[in-house]
Design a protein around this motif. Structure first.
Motif, PDB file in Angstrom:
ATOM      1  N   MET A 125       0.874  -1.289  -0.128  1.00 36.58           N
ATOM      2  CA  MET A 125      -0.010  -0.061  -0.004  1.00 36.58           C
ATOM      3  C   MET A 125       1.064   1.156  -0.113  1.00 36.58           C
ATOM      4  SD  MET A 125      -1.401   0.955   3.706  1.00 36.58           S
ATOM      5  CE  MET A 125      -1.434   2.828   3.267  1.00 36.58           C
ATOM      6  N   ALA A 126       0.325   2.377  -0.578  1.00 36.15           N
ATOM      7  CA  ALA A 126       0.938   3.661  -0.427  1.00 36.15           C
ATOM      8  C   ALA A 126      -0.086   4.644  -0.553  1.00 36.15           C
ATOM      9  CB  ALA A 126       1.973   4.106  -1.656  1.00 36.15           C
ATOM     10  N   ALA A 127       0.147   5.881   0.231  1.00 36.40           N
ATOM     11  CA  ALA A 127      -0.818   7.095   0.410  1.00 36.40           C
ATOM     12  C   ALA A 127      -0.266   8.160  -0.011  1.00 36.40           C
ATOM     13  CB  ALA A 127      -1.477   7.079   1.799  1.00 36.40           C
ATOM     14  N   VAL A 128      -1.163   9.062  -0.711  1.00 35.41           N
ATOM     15  CA  VAL A 128      -0.490  10.635  -0.503  1.00 35.41           C
ATOM     16  C   VAL A 128      -1.151  11.161   0.423  1.00 35.41           C
ATOM     17  CG1 VAL A 128      -1.289  12.634  -1.902  1.00 35.41           C
ATOM     18  CG2 VAL A 128      -0.951  10.530  -3.301  1.00 35.41           C
ATOM     19  N   THR A 129      -0.040  11.786   1.278  1.00 36.13           N
ATOM     20  CA  THR A 129      -0.246  12.243   2.499  1.00 36.13           C
ATOM     21  C   THR A 129      -0.428  13.867   2.532  1.00 36.13           C
ATOM     22  OG1 THR A 129       1.849  12.176   2.985  1.00 36.13           O
ATOM     23  CG2 THR A 129       0.725  10.365   3.855  1.00 36.13           C
ATOM     24  N   TYR A 161       7.077  -5.307  -5.212  1.00 37.69           N
ATOM     25  CA  TYR A 161       5.469  -4.582  -5.067  1.00 37.69           C
ATOM     26  C   TYR A 161       5.727  -3.118  -4.790  1.00 37.69           C
ATOM     27  CZ  TYR A 161       3.749  -9.503  -4.828  1.00 37.69           C
ATOM     28  OH  TYR A 161       3.484 -10.736  -5.102  1.00 37.69           O
ATOM     29  N   ALA A 162       6.612  -3.056  -3.732  1.00 36.28           N
ATOM     30  CA  ALA A 162       6.713  -1.471  -3.487  1.00 36.28           C
ATOM     31  C   ALA A 162       7.009  -0.561  -4.639  1.00 36.28           C
ATOM     32  CB  ALA A 162       7.372  -1.325  -2.124  1.00 36.28           C
ATOM     33  N   THR A 163       8.138  -1.146  -5.513  1.00 39.16           N
ATOM     34  CA  THR A 163       8.767  -0.547  -6.554  1.00 39.16           C
ATOM     35  C   THR A 163       7.647  -0.310  -7.619  1.00 39.16           C
ATOM     36  OG1 THR A 163      10.800  -1.404  -6.051  1.00 39.16           O
ATOM     37  CG2 THR A 163      10.461  -0.792  -8.371  1.00 39.16           C
ATOM     38  N   SER A 164       6.745  -1.440  -7.784  1.00 37.03           N
ATOM     39  CA  SER A 164       5.914  -1.224  -8.853  1.00 37.03           C
ATOM     40  C   SER A 164       4.564   0.026  -8.481  1.00 37.03           C
ATOM     41  CB  SER A 164       5.165  -2.459  -9.245  1.00 37.03           C
ATOM     42  OG  SER A 164       6.160  -3.389  -9.700  1.00 37.03           O
ATOM     43  N   LEU A 165       4.204  -0.187  -7.209  1.00 39.06           N
ATOM     44  CA  LEU A 165       3.271   0.625  -6.870  1.00 39.06           C
ATOM     45  C   LEU A 165       3.709   2.068  -6.612  1.00 39.06           C
ATOM     46  CD1 LEU A 165       0.433   1.266  -5.836  1.00 39.06           C
ATOM     47  CD2 LEU A 165       1.397   0.539  -3.185  1.00 39.06           C
ATOM     48  N   VAL A 166       4.797   2.169  -6.189  1.00 38.16           N
ATOM     49  CA  VAL A 166       5.329   3.730  -5.985  1.00 38.16           C
ATOM     50  C   VAL A 166       5.724   4.403  -7.569  1.00 38.16           C
ATOM     51  CG1 VAL A 166       7.255   5.148  -5.327  1.00 38.16           C
ATOM     52  CG2 VAL A 166       6.364   3.713  -3.603  1.00 38.16           C
ATOM     53  N   ALA A 167       6.151   3.543  -8.467  1.00 33.29           N
ATOM     54  CA  ALA A 167       6.431   3.894  -9.615  1.00 33.29           C
ATOM     55  C   ALA A 167       4.731   4.111 -10.421  1.00 33.29           C
ATOM     56  CB  ALA A 167       6.864   3.113 -10.693  1.00 33.29           C
ATOM     57  N   ALA A 168       4.128   3.264 -10.179  1.00 32.82           N
ATOM     58  CA  ALA A 168       2.649   3.744 -10.952  1.00 32.82           C
ATOM     59  C   ALA A 168       2.009   4.695 -10.360  1.00 32.82           C
ATOM     60  CB  ALA A 168       1.998   2.308 -10.756  1.00 32.82           C
ATOM     61  N   TYR A 169       1.776   4.950  -9.013  1.00 30.96           N
ATOM     62  CA  TYR A 169       1.191   5.993  -8.301  1.00 30.96           C
ATOM     63  C   TYR A 169       1.834   7.205  -8.806  1.00 30.96           C
ATOM     64  CZ  TYR A 169      -1.800   7.770  -4.638  1.00 30.96           C
ATOM     65  OH  TYR A 169      -2.965   8.490  -4.075  1.00 30.96           O
ATOM     66  N   LEU A 211      -0.121  10.359 -10.773  1.00 35.68           N
ATOM     67  CA  LEU A 211      -0.128  11.570 -10.155  1.00 35.68           C
ATOM     68  C   LEU A 211       0.367  12.778 -11.364  1.00 35.68           C
ATOM     69  CD1 LEU A 211       0.925  10.891  -6.656  1.00 35.68           C
ATOM     70  CD2 LEU A 211      -1.118  11.921  -7.164  1.00 35.68           C
ATOM     71  N   LEU A 212       1.354  12.366 -11.982  1.00 35.62           N
ATOM     72  CA  LEU A 212       1.903  13.188 -13.003  1.00 35.62           C
ATOM     73  C   LEU A 212       1.050  13.470 -14.081  1.00 35.62           C
ATOM     74  CD1 LEU A 212       5.620  12.034 -12.775  1.00 35.62           C
ATOM     75  CD2 LEU A 212       4.770  14.311 -12.149  1.00 35.62           C
ATOM     76  N   ASP A 213       0.298  12.050 -14.385  1.00 35.45           N
ATOM     77  CA  ASP A 213      -0.521  12.089 -15.504  1.00 35.45           C
ATOM     78  C   ASP A 213      -1.899  12.844 -15.363  1.00 35.45           C
ATOM     79  OD1 ASP A 213       1.134  10.498 -17.013  1.00 35.45           O
ATOM     80  OD2 ASP A 213      -0.089   8.684 -16.824  1.00 35.45           O
ATOM     81  N   ALA A 214      -2.144  13.027 -14.108  1.00 30.72           N
ATOM     82  CA  ALA A 214      -3.240  13.822 -13.398  1.00 30.72           C
ATOM     83  C   ALA A 214      -2.942  15.294 -13.603  1.00 30.72           C
ATOM     84  CB  ALA A 214      -3.971  13.025 -12.449  1.00 30.72           C
ATOM     85  N   GLY A 215      -1.875  15.816 -13.781  1.00 30.71           N
ATOM     86  CA  GLY A 215      -1.579  17.016 -13.823  1.00 30.71           C
ATOM     87  C   GLY A 215      -0.462  17.734 -12.813  1.00 30.71           C
ATOM     88  N   LYS A 216      -0.032  16.873 -11.941  1.00 29.88           N
ATOM     89  CA  LYS A 216       0.909  17.405 -11.191  1.00 29.88           C
ATOM     90  C   LYS A 216       2.343  17.491 -11.688  1.00 29.88           C
ATOM     91  CE  LYS A 216      -1.815  16.783  -7.419  1.00 29.88           C
ATOM     92  NZ  LYS A 216      -2.404  18.261  -6.929  1.00 29.88           N
TER      93      LYS A 216
END
Length: 142
Positions: free
Chosen positions: A62-66, A89-97, A101-106
């Motif tokens: 899991m990961a979260a935007v805090t 798993y953490a590598t894949s999740l952090v890279a994908a998340y 976020l970048l694709d959403a305009g960040k």
């Protein structure tokens, strides 16, 4: 049907909350940061759509935007249960998340990490993160 989608989404949201609460509690215990407000914080983040789970048959990470601003977001609370570690798993999740976020305009993403953990820091460097500053967490003792 719309009702079926709503029921499935409600079930998935409930599962996400339970997994995120469990994993955040485990994370806090591992790093020695027990905080009684974590379960409520996690529920709010799940409700706000800020928690991501990596699923491989079952939730694996899991990961979260805090923290979030108009231009950037901070990913934290990255946690993989001990029995699921070492599988990327953490590598894949952090890279994908991060990409989500970048694709959403960040314009940028930051990541909170423990500098004493060479495994996670190496992973984060490999997917494009670098150290920009160090923080020290302080609190008031009662």
């Amino acid at each position: 049907s719309a009702y079926g989608d709503e029921a499935r989404n409600s079930t998935l949201l409930g599962v996400a909350k339970r997994v995120a609460e469990r994993d955040c509690a485990r994370f806090a215990e591992e790093v020695g940061a027990i905080n009684p407000t974590v379960p409520e914080q996690v529920r709010r983040m799940v409700d706000a759509g800020r928690v991501r789970l990596w699923v491989d048959g079952a939730p694996a990470c899991m990961a979260a935007v805090t923290r979030e601003s108009r231009n950037g977001a901070t990913i934290s609370w990255v946690y993989t249960p001990i029995d699921r570690r070492g599988r990327g798993y953490a590598t894949s999740l952090v890279a994908a998340y991060s990409q989500e976020l970048l694709d959403a305009g960040k314009s940028f993403c930051t990541l909170d990490t423990d500098l004493a953990n060479p495994t996670s820091n190496g992973i984060y460097r490999r997917i494009g993160y670098g150290e920009i500053e160090r923080h020290r967490r302080v609190g008031v003792l009662r």
